[in-house]
Each structure stands twice: as structure tokens, then as C-alpha cells.
Scaffold this active site. Structure first.
Site, PDB file in Angstrom:
ATOM      1  N   GLU A 135       1.379  -1.103  -7.482  1.00  0.00           N
ATOM      2  CA  GLU A 135       0.791   0.935  -7.437  1.00  0.00           C
ATOM      3  C   GLU A 135       0.263   1.048  -8.647  1.00  0.00           C
ATOM      4  O   GLU A 135      -0.326   1.017  -8.471  1.00  0.00           O
ATOM      5  CB  GLU A 135       2.293   1.595  -7.490  1.00  0.00           C
ATOM      6  CG  GLU A 135       3.216   0.877  -6.152  1.00  0.00           C
ATOM      7  CD  GLU A 135       2.550   1.038  -5.080  1.00  0.00           C
ATOM      8  OE1 GLU A 135       1.882   1.870  -4.100  1.00  0.00           O
ATOM      9  OE2 GLU A 135       2.923   0.454  -3.747  1.00  0.00           O
ATOM     10  N   HIS A 139      -3.510  -0.333  -8.119  1.00  0.00           N
ATOM     11  CA  HIS A 139      -4.641   0.688  -7.410  1.00  0.00           C
ATOM     12  C   HIS A 139      -4.816   1.870  -7.902  1.00  0.00           C
ATOM     13  O   HIS A 139      -5.728   2.461  -8.104  1.00  0.00           O
ATOM     14  CB  HIS A 139      -2.869   1.780  -6.375  1.00  0.00           C
ATOM     15  CG  HIS A 139      -2.677   0.214  -5.091  1.00  0.00           C
ATOM     16  ND1 HIS A 139      -3.835  -0.305  -4.055  1.00  0.00           N
ATOM     17  CD2 HIS A 139      -1.046   0.500  -4.558  1.00  0.00           C
ATOM     18  CE1 HIS A 139      -2.726  -0.576  -3.016  1.00  0.00           C
ATOM     19  NE2 HIS A 139      -1.906  -0.338  -3.431  1.00  0.00           N
ATOM     20  N   HIS A 159      -8.378   2.989  -8.740  1.00  0.00           N
ATOM     21  CA  HIS A 159      -9.177   4.168  -8.586  1.00  0.00           C
ATOM     22  C   HIS A 159     -10.152   3.708  -9.976  1.00  0.00           C
ATOM     23  O   HIS A 159     -11.123   4.570 -10.084  1.00  0.00           O
ATOM     24  CB  HIS A 159      -8.086   4.848  -8.279  1.00  0.00           C
ATOM     25  CG  HIS A 159      -8.443   6.567  -8.355  1.00  0.00           C
ATOM     26  ND1 HIS A 159      -7.695   7.133  -8.449  1.00  0.00           N
ATOM     27  CD2 HIS A 159     -10.314   6.936  -8.129  1.00  0.00           C
ATOM     28  CE1 HIS A 159      -8.588   8.222  -8.528  1.00  0.00           C
ATOM     29  NE2 HIS A 159      -9.565   8.513  -7.726  1.00  0.00           N
TER      30      HIS A 159
END
Length: 229
Positions: free
Chosen positions: A99, A102, A106
Site C-alpha cells: 500500500e 501506491h 502517487h
């Protein structure tokens, strides 16, 4: 009893989905009981990874539910399930790092992630409205154009699933590299963490296959309707 023969097309996707669910449940359950020697919890690992990349504006929060972990790009927050947030197992570290991957995507402007974000509204609309329009077009001959329109909308949802694959694979690749590079996993612990992420990746493959075969089924239905006319 009505039987739609095109449902046969979905059998491979159903089998893969069941297999993927079994794999992730088994891998996560097994490696939730294997604790990392580094002692990092999922939350600590996520924070250490972000700081190692000079990122200090991403929040890390616990969230209710099992395997409910996700990254929300809207408010730049990594949300980890309670077990992952507080746990220091190989499974906890793998999921937390994924996670966090991610969040790194970004921060670095990873294009597939940006592309997926733009497709979210269209995908949600297509997956909910598409099948309704398809049914309406099938059962209302005067509005048969709705069948083609529904297929077009549903294709957006399929495209979203395909875009999701490289996003998830890349996040897992980043996760494994960062866990090793930051000394959170020993060489002999890598295999267990990778099994958790590989099982999770399979669920996304199953979702993509389901969407593709569902679209193929809708197209066959439309072709059959055209032949009947």
C-alpha cells in the site's frame, strides 16, 4: 427454468476467482503467524519506507476490517487494517509495503496510477449502468440500441480492470525491493512476503479475467439478438 448458455463463458473466471480467494486466504493466514526478525509493525514499516524516500506528507491510519488495506490518493493516506497496522508478521509487512508502494507511485507521478484515477468515475458508471442498459436493450426490442450502448459503457469498466494490473504489480515490486533495501526483511523471509503479494496479485488477475469474459458474453448476446432480428 431459463438457462443462458453464454454463462458457460464465465466458468474459467469463476474457477480462477475461487482459487485466488483460497490462495490469498491461505497465504495471509499462514504468514500472519510468521513474525519478522526486524520487529517492525506494518505502520512502522510504512512510515520508514516513506521517510527513506523523503516523503513526510502521507498519513498512515488504521482502518476496520480484514484485508481492507488501501491507499487513498485523495487525501494522501495509507489505511491499514488493524492486524496489518499493529502486526509485525511477514504478511503485515508485505501488505503495508504494498500500500505504501501506491503512495510512492502517487508521489512520483506514476502514469498508470494517474490513468486509473481518471477512469474511476467512468468505471463505476459503466459497471453499474452498463448491465442495466444491456438487459433493457435485450428485453425491449424497440430500444435495442441500448444493448450496444450498455456494452460500450461496460467496456470502460473492463478497461479500468486492465489498467489496474500494472498498478498493482508495480506496487508489489516496489514493496519487495523496499522491504529488503531498508533491512526490514532478511533474505530467508523474502519468500514468505512474496507469496502473500503474489496471492493478492492473483485476485486482480481474476477480476480482470471476469470483466473481460463478462464483456465477451454481452457481445455474444448482442450478436445473437441481431441474428434474431
Amino acid at each position: 427454468m431459463f438457462w443462458d448458455p453464454t454463462m458457460v463463458i464465465l466458468i474459467p473466471a469463476i474457477i480462477l476467482t475461487l482459487y485466488a480467494q483460497t490462495k490469498i486466504s491461505s497465504a495471509y493466514g499462514r504468514y500472519s503467524e510468521v513474525y519478522s526478525r526486524s520487529g517492525y509493525t506494518g505502520a512502522q514499516a510504512a512510515r520508514a519506507i516513506l521517510q527513506s524516500k523523503g516523503i513526510y506528507d502521507v498519513r498512515i491510519e488504521p482502518v476496520a476490517g480484514r484485508l481492507s488495506d488501501h491507499y487513498d490518493p485523495r487525501d494522501r493516506t495509507v489505511r491499514l487494517s488493524e492486524d496489518v497496522y499493529h502486526g509485525n508478521s511477514l504478511a503485515s509487512l508485505a501488505v503495508a509495503a504494498h500500500e505504501t508502494g501506491h503512495a510512492l507511485q502517487h508521489a512520483t507521478g506514476y502514469f498508470p496510477l494517474q490513468l486509473r484515477a481518471t477512469f474511476v468515475p467512468a468505471a463505476n458508471f459503466g459497471s453499474s449502468i452498463g448491465p442495466i442498459l444491456i438487459l433493457a436493450g435485450f428485453f425491449l426490442p424497440a430500444f435495442s440500441f441500448l444493448l450496444q450502448l450498455g456494452i460500450l459503457f461496460f467496456a470502460l469498466a473492463v478497461l479500468f480492470q486492465l489498467i489496474t494490473l500494472p498498478v498493482e504489480f508495480n506496487a508489489s515490486h516496489r514493496a519487495m525491493a523496499l522491504l529488503q533495501g531498508n533491512g526490514m526483511l532478511g533474505q530467508d523471509e523474502v519468500k514468505g512476503a512474496r507469496k502473500v503479494l503474489s496471492a493478492a496479485a492473483l485476485t486482480y488477475v481474476a477480476a480482470a479475467l471476469t470483466a473481460i469474459l463478462e464483456l465477451a458474453r454481452f457481445i455474444l448476446i448482442a450478436q445473437g439478438r441481431n441474428r434474431d432480428e
